[in-house]
Design an enzyme around this catalytic site. Sequence first.
Site: not given
Ligand code: GLN
Length: 198
Positions: A54, A86, A142, A179, A181
Site C-alpha cells: 500500500g 512491499c 508496484i 506482491h 497476493e
Molecule cells: N511505494 C509504496 C511506499 O513507499 C509501496 C508500494 C507498494 O506497497 N506497492 O510505501
Amino acid sequence: MKKKLNKKIIIGVLALQGSFTEHVTALKKLKIETLLIKEAQHIDSVDGLIIPGGESTAILKLMNENKITHILKKYILNGLPVWGTCAGAILLAKKVTGLNKATLGVIDIEIIRNAYGRQNDSFKESVRIPKIQENQFPGIFIRSPKIIKIAKDIAIFGKIRNKEIVGVEHGNILATTFHPELSNNLRIHQYFIDKIKS
Ligand code: GLN
C-alpha cells in the site's frame, strides 16, 4: 513438531490501508482463518501477521494514530511470525530512505522507497526462491522499494535478475518487495503458514 502441523491457526492481516483484502482472499483459498487487524488489542488473537502493500507513509500514520506500532514491535521481537509485502517490507526495515518517521525497524536491512524510477515503477519479473524450489515465481512489483543492504545474519529469500534481492528472512520475519497476493501463486502464503505452524 509434527503435531503442530494440524493445529488450527489464525493469521492477522493489518487492515489500515493497502492490499489487505487480497491477502485475506489468498489465505481463504488455503483454508486459513483470518482476522483483520485495525487495533492493537487484536494482535493478541493471532498466530502470525501480514503487513500488506500500500502506501507505507499512510499505513505508518494510521498505525501510530491507532497506537499499534509500539505493541506490534514488541510482539514481533517476542517471536510473532510476520510477513511484510512491499510497503509492509518498508515498515519492517531498520533503515529506510524516503521515509522520515521511525518504522518498526525489526529486520536489519536498508531499503529505498520507490527505487525503480518512473518508467519501471511497476513491472513483472520472475523471482527465484530456492527455499520453495521456485525459479519463476511471478513477482508483481508496484512502485516497489529496493533492498540495498542486508546485515550478515539476514537470509536472502528471493532474487530477480540474478542479483537484486527482493525477499529476505530472519527468524520469525519475512519481507518481500513484491506482491504475491496479486498473483495466482499461493506458494509464499503456504510457506508463511508452514512457518507459523512449525
Ligand atoms: N511505494 C509504496 C511506499 O513507499 C509501496 C508500494 C507498494 O506497497 N506497492 O510505501
